[in-house]
Design a protein around this motif. Structure first.
Motif, PDB file in Angstrom:
ATOM      1  N   TRP A   6       0.806  -1.216   0.000  1.00 29.57           N
ATOM      2  CA  TRP A   6       0.000   0.000   0.000  1.00 29.57           C
ATOM      3  C   TRP A   6       0.842   1.270   0.000  1.00 29.57           C
ATOM      4  O   TRP A   6       0.304   2.371   0.078  1.00 29.57           O
ATOM      5  N   THR A  36      -6.505  -1.248  -4.897  1.00 29.80           N
ATOM      6  CA  THR A  36      -6.630  -0.965  -3.471  1.00 29.80           C
ATOM      7  C   THR A  36      -8.084  -1.058  -3.032  1.00 29.80           C
ATOM      8  O   THR A  36      -8.378  -1.623  -1.969  1.00 29.80           O
ATOM      9  N   GLU A  39      -8.882  -4.588  -2.453  1.00 25.42           N
ATOM     10  CA  GLU A  39      -8.220  -5.108  -1.253  1.00 25.42           C
ATOM     11  C   GLU A  39      -8.904  -4.658   0.027  1.00 25.42           C
ATOM     12  O   GLU A  39      -8.815  -5.338   1.057  1.00 25.42           O
ATOM     13  N   VAL A  40      -9.568  -3.509  -0.013  1.00 27.47           N
ATOM     14  CA  VAL A  40     -10.226  -2.992   1.191  1.00 27.47           C
ATOM     15  C   VAL A  40     -11.750  -3.086   1.101  1.00 27.47           C
ATOM     16  O   VAL A  40     -12.468  -2.443   1.857  1.00 27.47           O
ATOM     17  N   SER A  41     -12.226  -3.903   0.160  1.00 32.34           N
ATOM     18  CA  SER A  41     -13.652  -4.233   0.038  1.00 32.34           C
ATOM     19  C   SER A  41     -14.552  -3.041  -0.258  1.00 32.34           C
ATOM     20  O   SER A  41     -15.608  -2.877   0.362  1.00 32.34           O
ATOM     21  N   ALA A  62     -10.734   4.457   1.110  1.00 32.76           N
ATOM     22  CA  ALA A  62      -9.714   3.404   1.126  1.00 32.76           C
ATOM     23  C   ALA A  62      -8.634   3.728   2.154  1.00 32.76           C
ATOM     24  O   ALA A  62      -8.215   2.848   2.923  1.00 32.76           O
ATOM     25  N   ARG A  65     -10.061   3.051   5.616  1.00 31.71           N
ATOM     26  CA  ARG A  65     -10.156   1.624   5.930  1.00 31.71           C
ATOM     27  C   ARG A  65      -8.792   1.019   6.242  1.00 31.71           C
ATOM     28  O   ARG A  65      -8.674   0.194   7.154  1.00 31.71           O
ATOM     29  N   ILE A  66      -7.778   1.422   5.515  1.00 28.22           N
ATOM     30  CA  ILE A  66      -6.433   0.916   5.785  1.00 28.22           C
ATOM     31  C   ILE A  66      -5.973   1.367   7.171  1.00 28.22           C
ATOM     32  O   ILE A  66      -5.488   0.565   7.974  1.00 28.22           O
ATOM     33  N   GLU A 103     -14.192  -6.017  10.749  1.00 27.48           N
ATOM     34  CA  GLU A 103     -13.140  -5.719   9.772  1.00 27.48           C
ATOM     35  C   GLU A 103     -13.541  -6.126   8.355  1.00 27.48           C
ATOM     36  O   GLU A 103     -14.083  -7.198   8.147  1.00 27.48           O
ATOM     37  N   VAL A 105     -11.181  -5.221   5.600  1.00 28.94           N
ATOM     38  CA  VAL A 105      -9.947  -5.319   4.826  1.00 28.94           C
ATOM     39  C   VAL A 105      -9.462  -6.776   4.863  1.00 28.94           C
ATOM     40  O   VAL A 105      -9.219  -7.327   5.937  1.00 28.94           O
TER      41      VAL A 105
END
Length: 123
Positions: A6, A36, A39-41, A62, A65-66, A103, A105
Motif C-alpha cells: 500500500w 486498493t 483489497e479494502v472491500s 480506502a 479503511r487501511i 473488519e 480489509v
C-alpha cells in the motif's frame, strides 16, 4: 498471505488529501486505486472513478479503511497478548473475534484469523 503493498497508494493519498496535490487519474493511478479498493472491500470503485468527487471519496475511504483496520488490529493484538500472558485464552480469542466482526480489509481479516487459529490448541 503476502501483505499488500500500500505504499504507493498511501503516498498518493498523502499528496492529494494532506498536501492538496491534484488527483490526476492516469492509467497507473486508476489501476492503483482499483486494486486498493478491491483489497479494502470497496464496491463500485470503477463507477467512483468516473467523477472527480467520486475519485476523491474513494481515495478517502480506502485510506480510512487501511488506517482504521491497522489501528483496530494492532490494538486488539496488544490486548490479546496481554490476555495470553495472563493465561486467559478465552478473552484473547475474543479480541480476534471482535476484529473479525467488523473488519472488511481482507489482509487484516486474514491476520486475525491466523491469530485465532493459532490459539485453537490452547485451553
Amino acid at each position: 498471505m503476502n501483505p499488500p503493498s500500500w505504499s504507493a497508494f498511501r503516498d498518493l493519498a498523502r499528496r492529494v488529501l494532506r498536501e492538496d496535490a491534484p488527483l490526476t487519474l492516469t492509467d497507473d493511478v486508476r489501476t492503483l486505486m482499483l486494486r486498493t479498493a478491491e483489497e479494502v472491500s470497496i464496491p463500485d470503485a470503477e463507477e467512483a472513478l468516473s467523477t472527480r468527487d467520486g475519485a476523491l471519496a474513494l481515495l478517502r475511504e480506502a485510506e480510512r479503511r487501511i488506517g482504521d483496520g491497522s489501528n483496530r488490529l494492532t490494538d486488539a493484538l496488544h490486548r490479546m497478548w496481554k490476555f495470553q500472558r495472563q493465561g486467559d485464552y478465552d478473552s484473547a480469542r475474543q479480541q480476534m473475534r471482535e476484529v473479525l466482526a467488523v473488519e472488511v480489509v481482507h489482509y487484516y481479516r486474514e491476520l486475525a484469523m491466523e491469530q485465532l487459529d493459532g490459539m485453537a490448541d490452547e485451553p
